[in-house]
Each structure stands twice: as structure tokens, then as C-alpha cells.
Scaffold this motif. Sequence first.
Motif, PDB file in Angstrom:
ATOM      1  N   GLU A  20       0.865  -1.193   0.000  1.00 15.88           N
ATOM      2  CA  GLU A  20       0.000   0.000   0.000  1.00 15.88           C
ATOM      3  C   GLU A  20       0.892   1.231   0.000  1.00 15.88           C
ATOM      4  N   VAL A  21       0.571   2.178  -0.851  1.00 10.86           N
ATOM      5  CA  VAL A  21       1.361   3.409  -0.912  1.00 10.86           C
ATOM      6  C   VAL A  21       0.503   4.533  -0.339  1.00 10.86           C
ATOM      7  N   VAL A  22       1.012   5.188   0.688  1.00 11.36           N
ATOM      8  CA  VAL A  22       0.211   6.161   1.435  1.00 11.36           C
ATOM      9  C   VAL A  22       0.859   7.536   1.350  1.00 11.36           C
ATOM     10  N   HIS A  23       0.071   8.525   0.946  1.00 12.15           N
ATOM     11  CA  HIS A  23       0.569   9.902   0.916  1.00 12.15           C
ATOM     12  C   HIS A  23       0.356  10.508   2.302  1.00 12.15           C
ATOM     13  N   ASP A  24       1.400  10.501   3.101  1.00 11.49           N
ATOM     14  CA  ASP A  24       1.273  10.983   4.484  1.00 11.49           C
ATOM     15  C   ASP A  24       2.663  11.295   5.018  1.00 11.49           C
ATOM     16  N   GLY A  25       2.711  11.791   6.253  1.00 14.90           N
ATOM     17  CA  GLY A  25       3.979  12.224   6.827  1.00 14.90           C
ATOM     18  C   GLY A  25       4.406  11.379   8.008  1.00 14.90           C
ATOM     19  N   PHE A  26       5.692  11.471   8.312  1.00 18.21           N
ATOM     20  CA  PHE A  26       6.324  10.808   9.452  1.00 18.21           C
ATOM     21  C   PHE A  26       5.584  11.160  10.753  1.00 18.21           C
ATOM     22  N   ILE A  27       5.117  12.399  10.842  1.00 16.40           N
ATOM     23  CA  ILE A  27       4.471  12.853  12.076  1.00 16.40           C
ATOM     24  C   ILE A  27       2.971  12.560  12.031  1.00 16.40           C
ATOM     25  N   SER A  28       2.342  12.786  10.875  1.00 22.69           N
ATOM     26  CA  SER A  28       0.868  12.730  10.819  1.00 22.69           C
ATOM     27  C   SER A  28       0.313  11.326  10.584  1.00 22.69           C
ATOM     28  N   TYR A  29       1.133  10.390  10.135  1.00 22.21           N
ATOM     29  CA  TYR A  29       0.635   9.038   9.807  1.00 22.21           C
ATOM     30  C   TYR A  29       0.005   8.362  11.029  1.00 22.21           C
ATOM     31  N   GLN A  30      -1.156   7.733  10.784  1.00 17.27           N
ATOM     32  CA  GLN A  30      -1.801   6.930  11.843  1.00 17.27           C
ATOM     33  C   GLN A  30      -1.997   5.530  11.298  1.00 17.27           C
ATOM     34  N   HIS A  31      -1.302   4.605  11.888  1.00 17.90           N
ATOM     35  CA  HIS A  31      -1.312   3.236  11.357  1.00 17.90           C
ATOM     36  C   HIS A  31      -2.670   2.570  11.560  1.00 17.90           C
ATOM     37  N   GLN A  32      -3.109   1.856  10.523  1.00 21.57           N
ATOM     38  CA  GLN A  32      -4.361   1.077  10.584  1.00 21.57           C
ATOM     39  C   GLN A  32      -4.003  -0.403  10.466  1.00 21.57           C
ATOM     40  N   GLY A  33      -4.779  -1.237  11.131  1.00 25.22           N
ATOM     41  CA  GLY A  33      -4.567  -2.700  11.001  1.00 25.22           C
ATOM     42  C   GLY A  33      -3.591  -3.211  12.036  1.00 25.22           C
ATOM     43  N   GLU A  34      -3.097  -4.417  11.802  1.00 25.59           N
ATOM     44  CA  GLU A  34      -2.166  -5.056  12.741  1.00 25.59           C
ATOM     45  C   GLU A  34      -0.938  -4.172  12.940  1.00 25.59           C
ATOM     46  N   PRO A  35      -0.468  -4.027  14.179  1.00 25.48           N
ATOM     47  CA  PRO A  35       0.761  -3.248  14.389  1.00 25.48           C
ATOM     48  C   PRO A  35       1.913  -3.823  13.563  1.00 25.48           C
ATOM     49  N   ALA A  36       2.823  -2.948  13.171  1.00 23.06           N
ATOM     50  CA  ALA A  36       3.932  -3.388  12.314  1.00 23.06           C
ATOM     51  C   ALA A  36       4.942  -4.204  13.116  1.00 23.06           C
ATOM     52  N   ASP A  37       5.510  -5.201  12.457  1.00 26.60           N
ATOM     53  CA  ASP A  37       6.608  -5.976  13.039  1.00 26.60           C
ATOM     54  C   ASP A  37       7.924  -5.241  12.821  1.00 26.60           C
ATOM     55  N   VAL A  38       8.000  -4.548  11.672  1.00 28.10           N
ATOM     56  CA  VAL A  38       9.234  -3.847  11.301  1.00 28.10           C
ATOM     57  C   VAL A  38       8.889  -2.474  10.742  1.00 28.10           C
ATOM     58  N   VAL A  39       9.617  -1.462  11.194  1.00 26.51           N
ATOM     59  CA  VAL A  39       9.584  -0.146  10.536  1.00 26.51           C
ATOM     60  C   VAL A  39      10.977   0.129   9.991  1.00 26.51           C
ATOM     61  N   PHE A  40      11.014   0.637   8.759  1.00 23.36           N
ATOM     62  CA  PHE A  40      12.264   0.970   8.089  1.00 23.36           C
ATOM     63  C   PHE A  40      12.199   2.441   7.699  1.00 23.36           C
ATOM     64  N   SER A  41      13.334   3.132   7.761  1.00 24.07           N
ATOM     65  CA  SER A  41      13.377   4.487   7.217  1.00 24.07           C
ATOM     66  C   SER A  41      14.809   4.812   6.826  1.00 24.07           C
ATOM     67  N   LYS A  42      14.963   5.295   5.599  1.00 29.76           N
ATOM     68  CA  LYS A  42      16.324   5.620   5.129  1.00 29.76           C
ATOM     69  C   LYS A  42      16.365   7.040   4.569  1.00 29.76           C
ATOM     70  N   ASN A  43      17.277   7.817   5.115  1.00 32.15           N
ATOM     71  CA  ASN A  43      17.589   9.168   4.619  1.00 32.15           C
ATOM     72  C   ASN A  43      16.368  10.098   4.562  1.00 32.15           C
ATOM     73  N   ALA A  44      15.465   9.951   5.514  1.00 32.10           N
ATOM     74  CA  ALA A  44      14.258  10.794   5.531  1.00 32.10           C
ATOM     75  C   ALA A  44      14.154  11.618   6.819  1.00 32.10           C
ATOM     76  N   LEU A  45      14.565  11.048   7.957  1.00 32.01           N
ATOM     77  CA  LEU A  45      14.336  11.725   9.244  1.00 32.01           C
ATOM     78  C   LEU A  45      15.047  13.079   9.317  1.00 32.01           C
ATOM     79  N   HIS A  46      16.182  13.211   8.611  1.00 30.70           N
ATOM     80  CA  HIS A  46      16.951  14.466   8.705  1.00 30.70           C
ATOM     81  C   HIS A  46      16.206  15.646   8.072  1.00 30.70           C
ATOM     82  N   HIS A  47      15.100  15.398   7.420  1.00 34.59           N
ATOM     83  CA  HIS A  47      14.309  16.510   6.879  1.00 34.59           C
ATOM     84  C   HIS A  47      13.568  17.256   7.984  1.00 34.59           C
ATOM     85  N   LEU A  48      13.473  16.649   9.153  1.00 34.79           N
ATOM     86  CA  LEU A  48      12.716  17.279  10.246  1.00 34.79           C
ATOM     87  C   LEU A  48      13.657  17.890  11.283  1.00 34.79           C
TER      88      LEU A  48
END
Length: 232
Positions: A99-127
Motif C-alpha cells: 500500500e502506498v500512502v501519501h502521508d507524513g512521518f508525524i501525521s501518519y496513523q497506522h491502521q490494522g495489525e501493528p507493524a513488526d518492522v519499521v524501516f526508514s532511510k535518509n528521511a528523518l533528517h528533513h525534520l
Amino acid sequence: MSSDWILDEKQYAGEEHLDPEQVATYDEKIPFDPTAEISLLQEYGLSAGDTVVDFGTGTGVFPLAVADYCSRVVAIDIAEPMVDITRRKVAEQALDNVEVVHDGFISYQHQGEPADVVFSKNALHHLPDFWKVEALKTVGDTLKEEGVFRLRDLVYSFDPQDSHDEIEQWLEEMEPTVFTNEELHAHFREEFSTYDFLLEAMLEEAGFEILDTTYTRGFYAAYTCKWNGDLE
Ligand SMILES: C[S@@+](CC[C@H](N)C(=O)[O-])C[C@H]1O[C@@H](n2cnc3c(N)ncnc32)[C@H](O)[C@@H]1O
């Protein structure tokens, strides 16, 4: 409750990520092979029934690759051109578990089963740093207890006393690459890479246990963390 004080994440996404022309050549300019990341996540328990979430997915290289190794992938980005290109790739490859979701690191609200893994590369430094912690809180809210967070980013691990020399030297080394001088300089002037000791403290305050840390050349970092937030 007023939300006027909440950061407009899109304004901080980076002009180059909001420009469809630049996004069209992103994979050519900045190739990324996610094989080693997927192997590492498998060592940390990634398995076929898992849900994986990627924040700041860009052109979707990681979610498309990890889709073969788990049951559900959510790829999130705040920039429409990135979302468009990732959606197009998902459709071309007929992947029914991404699923591709247009949303932000801060505003995203996860739906469904909690994630087993979260990955993020070269994005957090934008904040900026306060908002990095808000984003890390979102990561915690997205993960199951003891879920794994793999974070890679541009992070400064040199001695603060040496910052000018280190940055000048890095700029010299980077000059012959695909990035223009202006793009390289803008990273320091306009983006929010932070120090290793600050980011480690942010991760820990946000409820993560850092299991593994790698710092490379004073400018690149990788962390593997476990979400412990609800256990404290
Ligand atoms: C340098 S690119 C990295 C893309 C991809 N992760 C990779 O490594 O190839 C940073 C990405 O983060 C996205 N981004 C920046 N700020 C974001 C935010 N607050 N929420 C979600 N995505 C964000 C940008 O739009 C861009 O696609």
C-alpha cells in the motif's frame, strides 16, 4: 484541539522530492540496493507473515523489494511525485501486498495489525529535532511491542569541535559525484542532520532500545532498535 502549531511536513520534504522531473531520474541518480537491509532484518526476525512500514519511502525501492519476504507493506511519503512513482511501480509489478500512502512521518496513523518492522532511510533528517522526536513517537505507535526499527540517515558522528574541518573535507570528497555543489552545501544549510549523541538520546527517550549502531565516515548512521515504549 488546534493543530495550527503542527509542522507542515511537506514544506520540509526537500524541493527536489516535490519536483516530478527530478523524481523521474532519482533511481538513476541515487541507486539503492536493499538486499543487505532485507538480510539484516531477516536476522532480526523478519518473516513471511509480517507487516513492514517504510517512512519516507521515496521511489519505493525498499517496499517493492521487501514485499516478497512479508505479508503486508505500507510505503509512506509526504511528496506526491514520490507517491505517484511508487504507485506506478506497484501497479506495473502487480503487487497486491504493497500500500502506498501519501502521508507524513508525524501525521501518519497506522491502521490494522501493528507493524513488526519499521524501516526508514535518509528521511528523518528533513525534520528539525523537536519534530524528529514527534516522528519517532509515530514510529513507536506504528510498531508492535518489541518490533524492530531500522533507521538509516545522514547523522554527524564527528567531534563538534571539528565540524567545519569535517564538513569542508566531506564536501571536497563529494565534489566529483552526481550531486551539484549547491545540493551538497544545501544539506548543511537547509536540512536537519543532527549529532549521533542527540539522535541516540531521542531514540531512547522515544522508547527505543538501540541494539546495534554503525557510524561511517562521520556522516552516515544506521541503527537497529527495539520498541520498548509500552513496557516502561
Ligand atoms: C532522500 S529521500 C530517501 C528516499 C528513500 N528512503 C531512499 O533511501 O531511497 C527522502 C524522502 O523522504 C521524504 N520525506 C521527507 N520528509 C518527510 C516526512 N516528514 N514524512 C514522510 N516522508 C518524508 C521525501 O519526500 C523523500 O521521498
